[in-house]
Design a protein around this motif. Structure first.
Motif, short mmCIF file in Angstrom:
data_model
loop_
_atom_site.label_atom_id
_atom_site.label_comp_id
_atom_site.label_asym_id
_atom_site.label_seq_id
_atom_site.Cartn_x
_atom_site.Cartn_y
_atom_site.Cartn_z
N ARG A 1 4.31 1.74 -10.09
CA ARG A 1 3.02 1.74 -9.37
C ARG A 1 2.74 3.13 -8.82
O ARG A 1 3.58 3.75 -8.24
N ARG A 2 1.56 3.63 -9.05
CA ARG A 2 1.13 4.92 -8.51
C ARG A 2 -0.30 4.74 -8.01
O ARG A 2 -1.03 3.88 -8.48
N ALA A 3 -0.66 5.57 -7.05
CA ALA A 3 -2.05 5.53 -6.58
C ALA A 3 -2.92 6.19 -7.65
O ALA A 3 -2.82 7.39 -7.89
N ARG B 1 -6.20 7.69 -9.26
CA ARG B 1 -7.43 8.34 -8.75
C ARG B 1 -8.55 8.30 -9.77
O ARG B 1 -9.66 8.75 -9.51
N GLN C 1 -15.18 9.27 -3.20
CA GLN C 1 -13.95 9.27 -4.02
C GLN C 1 -14.23 8.50 -5.32
O GLN C 1 -14.64 7.34 -5.30
N GLN D 1 -12.61 7.08 -7.68
CA GLN D 1 -11.94 5.84 -8.11
C GLN D 1 -12.74 4.60 -7.69
O GLN D 1 -12.63 3.54 -8.31
N MET E 1 -2.39 -5.52 5.51
CA MET E 1 -1.74 -4.54 4.63
C MET E 1 -0.52 -5.12 3.91
O MET E 1 -0.14 -4.62 2.85
N CYS F 1 -5.36 1.72 -6.14
CA CYS F 1 -5.29 2.87 -5.22
C CYS F 1 -5.62 2.39 -3.81
O CYS F 1 -6.78 2.10 -3.51
N PRO F 2 -4.59 2.30 -2.94
CA PRO F 2 -4.90 1.91 -1.57
C PRO F 2 -5.66 3.05 -0.91
O PRO F 2 -5.33 4.21 -1.10
N MET F 3 -6.69 2.72 -0.14
CA MET F 3 -7.54 3.78 0.43
C MET F 3 -7.89 3.55 1.89
O MET F 3 -8.44 2.50 2.24
N GLU F 4 -7.60 4.56 2.68
CA GLU F 4 -8.07 4.56 4.06
C GLU F 4 -9.23 5.53 4.24
O GLU F 4 -9.81 5.64 5.32
N GLY F 5 -9.56 6.25 3.17
CA GLY F 5 -10.61 7.26 3.24
C GLY F 5 -11.99 6.65 3.10
O GLY F 5 -12.61 6.70 2.03
N TYR G 1 4.28 12.49 -9.13
CA TYR G 1 4.99 11.67 -8.14
C TYR G 1 5.51 12.57 -7.02
O TYR G 1 6.21 13.55 -7.29
N ARG H 1 10.19 10.39 -2.57
CA ARG H 1 10.36 9.62 -1.33
C ARG H 1 11.59 10.16 -0.60
O ARG H 1 12.56 10.58 -1.24
C1 LIG Z 1 -2.96 3.13 3.69
C2 LIG Z 1 -3.14 4.14 2.59
C3 LIG Z 1 -4.30 4.86 2.53
C4 LIG Z 1 -4.54 5.75 1.47
N1 LIG Z 1 -5.76 6.35 1.34
C5 LIG Z 1 -6.04 7.06 0.23
C6 LIG Z 1 -7.35 7.53 0.00
O1 LIG Z 1 -8.28 7.33 0.79
N2 LIG Z 1 -7.58 8.22 -1.14
C7 LIG Z 1 -6.60 8.46 -2.06
O2 LIG Z 1 -6.89 9.09 -3.07
N3 LIG Z 1 -5.35 8.01 -1.88
C8 LIG Z 1 -5.05 7.29 -0.76
N4 LIG Z 1 -3.79 6.78 -0.59
C9 LIG Z 1 -2.78 6.98 -1.64
C10 LIG Z 1 -1.66 7.92 -1.20
O3 LIG Z 1 -2.10 9.25 -1.21
C11 LIG Z 1 -0.48 7.72 -2.16
O4 LIG Z 1 -0.05 6.38 -2.06
C12 LIG Z 1 0.69 8.65 -1.82
O5 LIG Z 1 0.35 9.98 -2.07
C13 LIG Z 1 1.92 8.32 -2.63
O6 LIG Z 1 1.63 8.33 -4.01
P1 LIG Z 1 1.95 7.08 -4.94
O7 LIG Z 1 1.29 5.89 -4.31
O8 LIG Z 1 1.31 7.43 -6.27
O9 LIG Z 1 3.42 6.94 -5.02
C14 LIG Z 1 -3.53 5.95 0.48
C15 LIG Z 1 -2.33 5.23 0.59
C16 LIG Z 1 -2.14 4.34 1.61
C17 LIG Z 1 -0.86 3.54 1.64
#
Ligand SMILES: Cc1cc2nc3c(=O)[nH]c(=O)nc-3n(C[C@H](O)[C@H](O)[C@H](O)COP(=O)(O)O)c2cc1C
Length: 220
Positions: A16-18, A20, A72, A74, A143, A161-165, A199, A202
């Motif tokens: 799993r990766r975030a 974009r 954003q 995504q 969450m 992609c989890p997002m708080e933005g 990546y 961690r």
């Molecule tokens: C609560 C939370 C909020 C996040 N908000 C954003 C966001 O707004 N935009 C974004 O591109 N990535 C966001 N991310 C993704 C993180 O940047 C990403 O999970 C982190 O860099 C680790 O990368 P990975 O998930 O690919 O391992 C968020 C992750 C979390 C858990």
């Protein structure tokens, strides 16, 4: 027919990766259904299940959401975006009764426990010794469900992609989200377009764990 995972739990967690960027390919309905079903098997205090999901699939609405999320990409590219909210009204008597009824239907509720939660949940929310604010509580729970959804999704080959933005007030207004719901996270879901960001690694377990008391080294 119920969709089946295509990779193991370990692979889902490690892969799993975030994401974009997403391809336009839709998520089959039976896969989305199973991801959500597994996601909300998440635990919650007193089984109150405060998470509320707004499933955004219309392009016009995704564009609207993107504008609330610092543009954003995504958000508009993913075939499905979840607006993941937490409901503050779960301490209301009628809601507690619905949790009790659910437990009864599942064969997991007796009158003593029903009475216990009728009394305890309102007290918990009035004095909240376990949390600073109700928003912290809704976020804590929602969450966990979001994490379940992301891992379940990945096991079906679906990226996220989890997002708080995002700007909470804008999301609430644009999607008619009432005052008593906290917007905890946006979660685009779909099939990622390569390349991922590299990546980031961690910290190892020894760096983030302590033995018995904070500050004491833990080794494993
Ligand atoms: C609560 C939370 C909020 C996040 N908000 C954003 C966001 O707004 N935009 C974004 O591109 N990535 C966001 N991310 C993704 C993180 O940047 C990403 O999970 C982190 O860099 C680790 O990368 P990975 O998930 O690919 O391992 C968020 C992750 C979390 C858990």
């Amino acid at each position: 027919m119920e969709a089946q995972p295509i990779i193991s739990l370990k692979e889902a967690i490690e892969e799993r990766r975030a994401a974009r960027s997403f391809r336009p390919d839709p998520i089959p309905e039976e896969v989305l259904s199973e991801i959500l079903r597994l996601g909300v098997r998440a635990p919650s205090g007193y089984n109150l299940q405060p998470w509320r999901l707004i499933v955004v699939q219309e392009q016009e609405n995704k564009e609207k959401l993107k504008a609330c999320a610092f543009n954003q990409r995504q958000v508009s590219e993913a075939p499905v975006v979840l607006i993941c909210c937490g409901d503050r009204l779960v301490s209301q008597p009628e809601y507690i009764e619905s949790v009790i009824k659910l437990g009864e239907q599942a064969g997991a509720m007796n009158e003593a426990y029903a009475q216990f939660i009728r009394e305890q949940v309102p007290v918990l929310f009035e004095y909240h010794p376990c949390f600073e604010s109700v928003e912290a509580w809704t976020n804590r729970h929602t969450m966990i469900a979001v994490a379940h959804i992301m891992i379940a999704a990945k096991s079906f080959g679906v990226d996220s992609c989890p997002m708080e933005g995002f700007v909470t007030a804008q999301v609430k207004e644009a999607f008619k989200i009432p005052e008593h719901l906290d917007v905890c996270c946006l979660l685009p879901l779909g099939y990622a377009d390569e390349p991922f960001k590299l990546y980031g690694g961690r910290f190892n377990i020894e760096q983030i764990s302590y033995s018995e008391t904070y500050g004491q080294n833990f080794t494993i």
